[in-house]
Design a protein around this motif. Structure first.
Motif, PDB file in Angstrom:
ATOM      1  N   GLU A  63       0.834  -1.195   0.000  1.00 24.97           N
ATOM      2  CA  GLU A  63       0.000   0.000   0.000  1.00 24.97           C
ATOM      3  C   GLU A  63       0.872   1.250   0.000  1.00 24.97           C
ATOM      4  OE1 GLU A  63      -1.973   0.580   3.863  1.00 24.97           O
ATOM      5  OE2 GLU A  63      -0.854  -1.172   4.510  1.00 24.97           O
ATOM      6  N   SER A  64       0.286   2.351  -0.451  1.00 20.35           N
ATOM      7  CA  SER A  64       1.021   3.611  -0.539  1.00 20.35           C
ATOM      8  C   SER A  64       1.040   4.308   0.814  1.00 20.35           C
ATOM      9  CB  SER A  64       0.386   4.521  -1.585  1.00 20.35           C
ATOM     10  OG  SER A  64      -0.958   4.817  -1.230  1.00 20.35           O
ATOM     11  N   LEU A  65       2.064   5.102   1.019  1.00 22.80           N
ATOM     12  CA  LEU A  65       2.223   5.876   2.244  1.00 22.80           C
ATOM     13  C   LEU A  65       2.395   7.342   1.877  1.00 22.80           C
ATOM     14  CD1 LEU A  65       4.663   3.627   4.315  1.00 22.80           C
ATOM     15  CD2 LEU A  65       2.211   3.941   4.683  1.00 22.80           C
ATOM     16  N   VAL A  80      -0.644   6.901   4.890  1.00 19.02           N
ATOM     17  CA  VAL A  80      -2.023   6.439   4.843  1.00 19.02           C
ATOM     18  C   VAL A  80      -2.952   7.633   5.047  1.00 19.02           C
ATOM     19  CG1 VAL A  80      -1.445   4.140   5.659  1.00 19.02           C
ATOM     20  CG2 VAL A  80      -1.965   5.923   7.319  1.00 19.02           C
ATOM     21  N   PRO A 109      -4.097   7.638  10.030  1.00 18.66           N
ATOM     22  CA  PRO A 109      -3.292   6.731  10.846  1.00 18.66           C
ATOM     23  C   PRO A 109      -4.057   6.079  11.983  1.00 18.66           C
ATOM     24  CG  PRO A 109      -2.791   9.018  11.389  1.00 18.66           C
ATOM     25  CD  PRO A 109      -3.709   9.050  10.203  1.00 18.66           C
ATOM     26  N   ARG A 121      -2.469  -2.770  13.581  1.00 24.18           N
ATOM     27  CA  ARG A 121      -2.705  -1.959  12.389  1.00 24.18           C
ATOM     28  C   ARG A 121      -2.151  -2.622  11.125  1.00 24.18           C
ATOM     29  NH1 ARG A 121      -5.807   2.335  11.389  1.00 24.18           N
ATOM     30  NH2 ARG A 121      -4.156   3.322  10.188  1.00 24.18           N
ATOM     31  N   GLN A 122      -1.271  -3.607  11.281  1.00 23.13           N
ATOM     32  CA  GLN A 122      -0.682  -4.263  10.111  1.00 23.13           C
ATOM     33  C   GLN A 122      -0.753  -5.781  10.275  1.00 23.13           C
ATOM     34  OE1 GLN A 122       3.874  -4.035  10.629  1.00 23.13           O
ATOM     35  NE2 GLN A 122       3.224  -1.920  10.778  1.00 23.13           N
ATOM     36  N   ARG A 133       6.078   0.967   7.614  1.00 23.44           N
ATOM     37  CA  ARG A 133       4.682   1.279   7.934  1.00 23.44           C
ATOM     38  C   ARG A 133       4.555   1.756   9.380  1.00 23.44           C
ATOM     39  NH1 ARG A 133      -0.714  -0.352   6.829  1.00 23.44           N
ATOM     40  NH2 ARG A 133      -1.955   0.905   8.273  1.00 23.44           N
ATOM     41  N   THR A 158       3.508   5.558  10.430  1.00 18.49           N
ATOM     42  CA  THR A 158       2.306   5.765  11.249  1.00 18.49           C
ATOM     43  C   THR A 158       2.612   6.638  12.464  1.00 18.49           C
ATOM     44  OG1 THR A 158       1.393   3.628  10.558  1.00 18.49           O
ATOM     45  CG2 THR A 158       0.518   4.612  12.584  1.00 18.49           C
TER      46      THR A 158
END
Length: 616
Positions: A15-17, A19, A22, A40-41, A112, A116
């Motif tokens: 996925e792109s960052l 987000v 958050p 969250r992941q 990630r 975040t």
């Protein structure tokens, strides 16, 4: 071929960052915050665990295949040797593919988590605004956004590898336990004992690391303050003094880091020594079994390989112990920043502002009331008190950590710090004493949310920025003579202090908020320019609520009402001229006459304003 195979094994793209959202973190404890990041992941954690099990499983099975090959050579069995060779090739290929996939997913999990936390800190800084720097040191925020996020990301990424290491260790123990019960029991119990051997060192390491991070934050804050005040330091010859202070702070950080490194080196030495002794012991026992003829040479090779493999899970467990120690300290610092609340208002439906342009602004702490549609000037003998009052009028009380919450400023009777933040900021704009100009064009600078009632040209004219426009055009040949396309350097360093101040004032005037709070908006301009700015401000802000915190008679004379704040309360109210005639305490502040006396306590005179366009 290999990239295509890896893509088939992991078809979903990363996925792109950053987000879009958050999320809302668990701030109940550092451990709760770390668990929230892992949740969250979930998909990333699951995939990393899967690839970790595959990688270490193949690595653990290799000694068995090699042992079969050795035994086949001893037995002169060509078919078994070929089977062992094919099995080794398959396990090696599987390990290679799993290593690539694990590394890819582990790095992404780290990125990630780091992204975040940085988003959360940035959102918190935006939410608290100028009040953040009053409640926590700037160095602390920088430390959380730089070093601490990396430690947190390291721990979050490592959790999946720890799970994989535990699963493979249980699998290896089960296989050895079936083949050789006594040896399997040693493997099953030996690994936890060796992993637990490092835990007594975690307490001292965590305490030393926490002290190191605290000293590092203070040193960062000192460096930031020194850089920010470098021009002033050069003017008074104080560079060497502050350099000595930073050197002392830096040496304290270095000493703390050395003490931390000693404990960490001992932990690493233990991670190498104890597994090595374990492998030697198990191999010695296997050699005795082989010498007695109870196991073959190939099985001895397999036992040695499987035991040596256990050093990998032990190393991961030792790394996890280190990561947990530093991540818990870092997470505690992050939670401390993220747990700061804008106010102590009770939860529930926030109140709504109705017609803020027609509402009085009242501060119950000082008793100050700024009438709607009028220009109100506030005189404080203490510049720091004026800055705190300006922040409070914007709904951002500048409280130090541990202080009790103050009563909220009210706009039209509605507590401002209980209103939705976006609505509060749309209603009241606070123009800081030292506003920041971001790099870009002049058009970018003035491209702010606004009512469209005031055009940029009118705001620039009211701020008397004609010479600023000329300076920008001269410094930006590429703009073609258009000041709006002229470039502004970072923080406007190519401009004088007065020029930067007037551009920032123009930006605030363009926004045209219902309530505008100005903290010393003309402290760096000459008296003639200040007089013209005062007249332009009064004209442009007609029928709008404006509060000016100043001690300049040129600004005070334009105000509809002037309030003197002394000892945290409004001590006198009137016009500038009436207060000058009848109020000695007011006269002492405005004229900066320390010999002026009154009936109240002495007032600390405000510092003399710089009146030069050459301030840099």
């Amino acid at each position: 071929m290999l990239p295509h195979l890896l893509h088939r094994l992991n078809p979903l793209p990363l996925e792109s960052l950053p987000v879009a959202d958050p999320g809302r973190p668990d701030l109940s404890s550092p451990l709760g915050f770390l668990r929230w990041l892992q949740r969250r992941q979930r998909r990333g954690q699951l995939l990393a665990t899967l690839w970790g099990v595959l990688e270490m499983g193949c690595l653990a099975a290799l000694p068995l295949a090699i042992g079969r090959g050795v035994q086949a050579v001893v037995d002169h069995d060509g078919g078994a040797l070929r089977q062992a060779g094919v099995l080794v090739a398959l396990l090696s290929a599987g390990q290679s593919a799993a290593t690539v996939l694990l590394h890819r997913r582990a790095v992404w999990n780290w990125i990630r988590a780091v992204s975040t936390v940085r988003q959360l800190v940035a959102r918190q800084a935006s939410h608290l605004g100028a009040g953040l720097s009053h409640r926590i040191a700037t160095g602390e925020i920088v430390a959380v956004s730089s070093g601490d996020v990396e430690k947190i990301g390291w721990y979050v990424e490592l959790v999946a590898r720890v799970r994989a290491a535990v699963l493979v260790w249980l699998g290896v123990s089960a296989v050895v336990l079936v083949r050789r019960p006594l040896l399997g029991l040693v493997v099953l119990l030996g690994v936890p004992v060796l992993a637990a051997a490092v835990w007594p060192l975690l307490g001292p390491f965590e305490r030393r690391y926490s002290a190191q991070r605290a000293l590092g934050g203070k040193a960062t804050a000192l460096a930031a303050d020194t850089v920010a005040g470098l021009r002033v330091l050069r003017g008074i010859g104080g560079e060497e003094l502050f350099l000595q202070r930073y050197r002392a702070a830096s040496q304290q950080v270095r000493g703390a880091a050395v003490r931390t490194a000693r404990t960490w080196a001992l932990m690493q030495a233990q991670e190498v020594l104890l597994p090595g002794l374990f492998v030697v012991g198990v191999t010695w026992y296997g050699a005795e079994l082989a010498a007695d003829g109870r196991i073959g040479v190939g099985e001895l090779v397999a036992v040695y390989g499987a035991t040596a493999f256990l050093a990998a899970p032990l190393r991961i467990l030792g790394e996890a112990a280190h990561a947990w120690s530093v991540a818990r300290v870092s997470a505690a610092r992050a939670v401390r920043v993220l747990a700061l609340a804008r106010s102590a208002a009770p939860a529930g439906v926030p109140p709504t502002l109705h017609h803020p342009e027609r509402s009085d602004l009242h501060d119950p702490v000082t008793g100050l009331t700024a009438r709607a549609g009028r220009l109100t000037a506030v005189v404080c003998g203490d510049p720091d008190a004026a800055g705190a009052l300006a922040a409070r009028l914007g709904g951002q009380p500048a409280l130090a950590e541990g202080e009790a919450p103050e009563l909220s400023v009210r706009l039209g009777g509605v507590p401002l710090d209980e209103v939705v933040l976006a609505d509060a900021r749309a209603a009241v704009l606070v123009h800081d004493k030292e506003p920041v100009l971001l790099s870009g064009t002049l058009a970018d600078l003035l491209d702010v949310p606004r009512s469209a009632r005031i055009e940029p040209a009118d705001a620039l004219a009211a701020a008397r920025a004609e010479d600023v426009l000329e300076a920008l055009v001269d410094g930006s040949p590429e703009c073609g003579g258009d000041p709006m396309r002229a470039r502004i350097t970072e923080r406007g360093r190519s401009l004088s202090g007065g020029q930067r101040q007037r551009l920032a004032l123009a930006r605030s005037l363009v926004a045209d908020p219902p309530v505008l709070v100005l903290d010393e908006p003309t402290s760096a301009v000459d008296a003639h320019t200040e007089s013209r700015i005062a007249a332009g401000l009064r004209k442009l802000r007609a029928d709008r609520t404006t509060v000016v915190l100043a001690t300049s008679p040129l600004l005070l004379d334009q105000a509809d009402a002037v309030l003197l704040v002394q000892d945290g309360r409004v001590a006198a109210t009137g016009t500038h001229r009436s207060l000058m005639a009848a109020e000695p305490r007011y006269r002492a502040v405005v004229t900066r006459d320390e010999t002026e006396t009154g009936t109240g306590p002495a007032i600390t005179p405000a510092p003399t304003h710089v009146r030069s366009e050459e301030v840099r």
